[in-house]
Design a protein around this motif. Structure first.
Motif, PDB file in Angstrom:
ATOM      1  N   LYS A  51      -2.979   8.433   5.258  1.00  0.00           N
ATOM      2  CA  LYS A  51      -4.300   8.275   4.748  1.00  0.00           C
ATOM      3  C   LYS A  51      -4.648   7.481   3.760  1.00  0.00           C
ATOM      4  O   LYS A  51      -5.472   6.752   3.643  1.00  0.00           O
ATOM      5  N   CYS A  52      -3.640   7.497   2.947  1.00  0.00           N
ATOM      6  CA  CYS A  52      -3.714   6.743   1.644  1.00  0.00           C
ATOM      7  C   CYS A  52      -3.639   5.181   1.858  1.00  0.00           C
ATOM      8  O   CYS A  52      -4.663   4.297   1.363  1.00  0.00           O
ATOM      9  N   ILE A  53      -2.651   5.001   2.746  1.00  0.00           N
ATOM     10  CA  ILE A  53      -2.311   3.628   3.173  1.00  0.00           C
ATOM     11  C   ILE A  53      -3.758   2.973   3.851  1.00  0.00           C
ATOM     12  O   ILE A  53      -3.992   1.863   3.526  1.00  0.00           O
TER      13      ILE A  53
ATOM     14  N   ALA B 161      -0.570  12.682   4.479  1.00  0.00           N
ATOM     15  CA  ALA B 161      -1.270  12.137   3.109  1.00  0.00           C
ATOM     16  C   ALA B 161      -0.919  10.591   2.808  1.00  0.00           C
ATOM     17  O   ALA B 161      -1.693   9.738   2.601  1.00  0.00           O
ATOM     18  N   LEU B 162       0.329  10.179   3.346  1.00  0.00           N
ATOM     19  CA  LEU B 162       0.753   8.781   2.902  1.00  0.00           C
ATOM     20  C   LEU B 162      -0.319   7.781   4.063  1.00  0.00           C
ATOM     21  O   LEU B 162      -0.771   6.769   3.590  1.00  0.00           O
TER      22      LEU B 162
ATOM     23  N   LYS C  60       1.454   7.960  -6.128  1.00  0.00           N
ATOM     24  CA  LYS C  60       0.594   8.981  -6.197  1.00  0.00           C
ATOM     25  C   LYS C  60       0.988  10.277  -5.765  1.00  0.00           C
ATOM     26  O   LYS C  60       0.459  11.533  -5.909  1.00  0.00           O
TER      27      LYS C  60
ATOM     28  N   ALA D 109       0.725  -1.093  -0.112  1.00  0.00           N
ATOM     29  CA  ALA D 109      -0.135  -0.143   0.043  1.00  0.00           C
ATOM     30  C   ALA D 109       0.944   1.255  -0.058  1.00  0.00           C
ATOM     31  O   ALA D 109       0.615   2.432  -0.933  1.00  0.00           O
TER      32      ALA D 109
ATOM     33  N   HIS E  62       2.093   1.978  -3.236  1.00  0.00           N
ATOM     34  CA  HIS E  62       0.967   2.410  -4.181  1.00  0.00           C
ATOM     35  C   HIS E  62       0.844   3.639  -3.959  1.00  0.00           C
ATOM     36  O   HIS E  62       0.718   4.749  -4.884  1.00  0.00           O
ATOM     37  N   CYS E  63       1.026   4.278  -2.516  1.00  0.00           N
ATOM     38  CA  CYS E  63       0.508   5.610  -2.162  1.00  0.00           C
ATOM     39  C   CYS E  63       1.776   6.728  -2.533  1.00  0.00           C
ATOM     40  O   CYS E  63       1.465   7.662  -3.111  1.00  0.00           O
TER      41      CYS E  63
ATOM     42  N   GLY F 207      -6.569   4.073   3.715  1.00  0.00           N
ATOM     43  CA  GLY F 207      -7.774   3.805   2.908  1.00  0.00           C
ATOM     44  C   GLY F 207      -7.449   2.515   1.810  1.00  0.00           C
ATOM     45  O   GLY F 207      -8.551   1.758   1.800  1.00  0.00           O
ATOM     46  N   LYS F 208      -6.356   2.474   1.163  1.00  0.00           N
ATOM     47  CA  LYS F 208      -6.092   1.209   0.506  1.00  0.00           C
ATOM     48  C   LYS F 208      -6.328  -0.234   1.589  1.00  0.00           C
ATOM     49  O   LYS F 208      -6.689  -1.076   0.644  1.00  0.00           O
TER      50      LYS F 208
END
Length: 169
Positions: free
Chosen positions: A158-160, A155-156, A112, A105, A108-109, A162-163
């Motif tokens: 939150k992205c992780i 941000a990372l 982005k 994850a 992936h993040c 979420g993923k």
């Protein structure tokens, strides 16, 4: 065979070094063990099964190199006992499956991120340098770098999260 080894090694060298560092707790010694282990991995790569877990295979070799290093340094009072090293290695191996989804994850993040944010992350974490040096290299204030790092980390995360939530559904 050379290309496969280089791809696997390049993709995992930080994890392999981290594993050694956990067991040795001395950066200079870990670098020495890592260099020796890298040569052994190349020499023994013909034994690696392509369908196997490269990191697990390499960590087993690393563990043996750490044991060899410990035998050579057994006069040092601060070196951990053999039993403790084995316990740490077992616990680290047991944690690996849990870490993989989050690591994927994160990968992936990171993709982005904007180029500016990725540059800051690469300079700060990739080269393990100080915020002062990153600020100097980018022509920014240290405050700006710290603020950017804080924002990027949030941000990372939150992205992780979420993923991970999507994958766990």
């Amino acid at each position: 065979m050379v290309e496969q080894f280089v791809q696997l090694f390049a993709a995992n060298h930080r994890r392999l070094f981290g594993y050694i560092m956990i067991l040795v707790h001395d950066r200079t010694a870990a670098e020495d063990v890592f260099q020796e282990m890298s040569m052994i991995l190349w020499r023994e790569f013909h034994h690696y099964r392509p369908d196997g877990d490269f990191v697990r295979w390499a960590n087993a070799m690393s563990f043996n190199q750490v044991r060899k290093w410990r035998r050579n340094r057994n006069r040092d009072r601060l070196v951990f006992s053999e039993g403790l090293i084995e316990d740490i290695a077992r616990q680290r191996d047991a944690m690996e499956p849990e870490a993989d989804p989050r690591r994927l994850a994160l990968s992936h993040c990171l993709k982005k991120l904007t180029q500016r944010d990725r540059t800051i992350i690469d300079l700060y974490y990739g080269t393990k340098t100080t915020a002062d040096r990153v600020a100097e290299q980018l022509g920014k204030s240290v405050h700006t770098i710290y603020k950017a790092l804080k924002t990027i980390r949030k941000a990372l995360l939150k992205c992780i999260d979420g993923k991970m939530a999507i994958e766990n559904q």
